[in-house]
Motif scaffolding. Sequence first.
Motif, PDB file in Angstrom:
ATOM      1  N   PRO B 150       0.817  -1.218   0.000  1.00 12.77           N
ATOM      2  CA  PRO B 150       0.000   0.000   0.000  1.00 12.77           C
ATOM      3  C   PRO B 150       0.852   1.270   0.000  1.00 12.77           C
ATOM      4  CG  PRO B 150      -0.519  -1.397   1.898  1.00 12.77           C
ATOM      5  CD  PRO B 150       0.506  -2.101   1.115  1.00 12.77           C
ATOM      6  N   LYS B 153       1.998   2.015  -3.446  1.00 15.42           N
ATOM      7  CA  LYS B 153       0.892   2.494  -4.296  1.00 15.42           C
ATOM      8  C   LYS B 153       0.530   3.939  -3.944  1.00 15.42           C
ATOM      9  CE  LYS B 153      -1.213  -1.922  -5.413  1.00 15.42           C
ATOM     10  NZ  LYS B 153      -2.225  -2.915  -5.060  1.00 15.42           N
ATOM     11  N   ARG B 154       0.722   4.294  -2.686  1.00 12.55           N
ATOM     12  CA  ARG B 154       0.307   5.592  -2.181  1.00 12.55           C
ATOM     13  C   ARG B 154       1.137   6.719  -2.788  1.00 12.55           C
ATOM     14  NH1 ARG B 154      -0.914   9.555  -0.866  1.00 12.55           N
ATOM     15  NH2 ARG B 154      -1.782  10.575   0.980  1.00 12.55           N
ATOM     16  N   GLU B 156       2.464   7.817  -5.505  1.00 11.36           N
ATOM     17  CA  GLU B 156       2.421   7.551  -6.928  1.00 11.36           C
ATOM     18  C   GLU B 156       3.443   8.364  -7.713  1.00 11.36           C
ATOM     19  OE1 GLU B 156      -1.635   7.506  -8.151  1.00 11.36           O
ATOM     20  OE2 GLU B 156      -1.092   7.063 -10.221  1.00 11.36           O
ATOM     21  N   GLY B 161       2.973   4.398  -8.650  1.00  9.16           N
ATOM     22  CA  GLY B 161       1.727   3.802  -8.168  1.00  9.16           C
ATOM     23  C   GLY B 161       1.546   2.375  -8.645  1.00  9.16           C
ATOM     24  N   SER B 162       0.293   2.000  -8.867  1.00  5.63           N
ATOM     25  CA  SER B 162      -0.011   0.622  -9.280  1.00  5.63           C
ATOM     26  C   SER B 162       0.567   0.294 -10.646  1.00  5.63           C
ATOM     27  CB  SER B 162      -1.526   0.414  -9.337  1.00  5.63           C
ATOM     28  OG  SER B 162      -2.102   0.779  -8.122  1.00  5.63           O
ATOM     29  N   SER B 258       6.673  -3.160 -10.135  1.00  7.92           N
ATOM     30  CA  SER B 258       5.317  -2.774  -9.740  1.00  7.92           C
ATOM     31  C   SER B 258       5.038  -3.356  -8.363  1.00  7.92           C
ATOM     32  CB  SER B 258       4.296  -3.276 -10.760  1.00  7.92           C
ATOM     33  OG  SER B 258       3.919  -4.591 -10.451  1.00  7.92           O
ATOM     34  N   PRO B 259       4.172  -2.676  -7.591  1.00  4.41           N
ATOM     35  CA  PRO B 259       3.984  -3.076  -6.191  1.00  4.41           C
ATOM     36  C   PRO B 259       3.593  -4.543  -6.040  1.00  4.41           C
ATOM     37  CG  PRO B 259       2.859  -1.015  -6.638  1.00  4.41           C
ATOM     38  CD  PRO B 259       3.363  -1.515  -7.950  1.00  4.41           C
ATOM     39  N   ASP B 260       2.797  -5.054  -6.966  1.00  2.00           N
ATOM     40  CA  ASP B 260       2.268  -6.402  -6.760  1.00  2.00           C
ATOM     41  C   ASP B 260       3.316  -7.500  -6.921  1.00  2.00           C
ATOM     42  OD1 ASP B 260      -0.344  -5.597  -6.108  1.00  2.00           O
ATOM     43  OD2 ASP B 260      -0.673  -5.085  -8.222  1.00  2.00           O
TER      44      ASP B 260
END
Lengths: 241, 344
Positions: B150, B153-154, B156, B161-162, B258-260
């Motif tokens: 999170p 993502k925050r 950005e 970001g995402s 990427s965050p994921d």
Amino acid sequence: MSGDAFLAVEGLHAGYGDARVLHGVDLTVGRGEICAILGPNGAGKTTLLRALSGMIRVRGDVRLDGTGLARRSPDALARQGVAHVPEGRGTFMPLTVEENLRLGAFVRRGRGAVGADLDRVCAYFPVLRTRLKQVAGSLSGGEQQMLAIGRALMLRPRLLLLDEPSLGLAPLVTEELFRIVRAVNEEERTTVVVVEQNAHLALGVAQQAHVLESGRIVLSGSAERIRADEQVARSYLGYRV
Amino acid sequence: MSGRAEVTEKPVRADAPGRGRALARIAAGRRRWIVAAALLAVACSLPFQLVPFRVFQFTMVLVYAVALLGLNLLVGHAGQISLGHGAFFAVGAYGTAIMLDRWDVPHVLTLPAAAATAFALGLALGLPAMRLRGLYLALVTLAIAIFLVPLLKRFESVTGGSMGLTLGKPAPPAWTGLAEDQWLYFLALAVAVAAFLLARGLLHSRVGRALHAVRDNEAAAEVMGVRLSFYKTLAFAWSAMFAGAAGSVYTWVIGFVSPDSFAVTLSITLLAGIVVGGLGSFSGPLLGGLFVMFVPGISQDVNDAAPGVIFGLLIITVMYVAPTGLAGLAGRVARSTKKILRKE
């Protein structure tokens, strides 16, 4: 307190959380002496040694050669020359004998001196020299106890604390251990505090003895006097004279 | 545990002539170097034998191996647990990505910077965390891992970001004549070898002995003068540093963050990887890297619908067959073959 006491303990309180074990222990140990701490199970003997080596929090005053030791961390006390052979030996099983010994000199600097001390310790315990590269977990119980004491000697301690060296060992091995502790004490003038269930053996090497019961010293005196005291033998040391 | 029990049961070899034993030790030491050299030779020839996709896969094995070296230091050698190792990997990866994206820092410089950042962060987080032990420590490190996605993502504007960030990969210099995938492979190999030597040096020092003492018996280590919180924190920071370096190479190789990619599952997969590979052994991180890289893919092939189930079952199987990890299993196989050969 007498002025020439090497170790002076005054009003020592200690415990684990809410459980208080020591209720104001007073004792003195002279320089270069062997002092035996005797007493029944649960009297607080191990706790007393833990308090002296900084493993648990204490209230009260502990002085080693005039320096205050109470409420200092175990590593600070190790630097002050307090070596503790803990209950159950504390062998680092997967490490080699040599690594165990070198850890004993952890707070000391200078490789040459540590190498010389390896030789010095192996002179006391010749069996360790033949096992230096062996994993400590493969040693017998007696050898592990020798390793534990040898490791403590690597610190060049001023005060050596021994917790039940006889635990789980054959009588012959125990006698050998006590003989070596005596030799160390005589050759290096190391002050020794030994906690022991086997009162007979401990009184054989010690000059002074203290009997601990329920967290208090109930009797102090020379080893001969305590050994001779039939009443003491019956009530605290658990053997008939 | 069974490994330790074996050690105690081994009969004591008394009176073996000291000279013969010393020679045997030298021979064993030399054999280790020969094995290492052979392994390195194979590793160097690999990118010329395989198709680019496979080369990429082995590059990732090396990246994971570097991260696992750090985790091995913490879990295998210092005896602490971390469920947040992936977070430091992400710090290295994102640190590198941001340096490349915003300041056009040359690739070579991003690695030490990312490793240093992860080290500093590990030190800062380790200071309070390492006063805890067991489950409490596991929980705190898990929180670090959960917290991260999170957070990424925050912010950005910095992290993309995402959507993440897309970056250029280091280009092979003309004189090498290598293709991009081969060049990336050799970069990862160089970092892995350096990391391996560094970890080896650390563990053979006085500090390495202190870590082992903390792992084997905290109370005894403490009375020997080893400051528990200091060495635990140091181990945590080092482990973070290796993860950060691995993350940096990850960004070079993938060219995209990427965050994921850095969710909690990464941390858990890494922990599973080092346990399966072999805690406290030198080949453990490499075997663990192979596991982390290939087993999720294999699970996918076996059953498309439930790769997680297959992955879990494989972990259980390995731990059942080889409780000391793949490294322990390899050692056992080597010993029994030697015994069989000696008999004949």
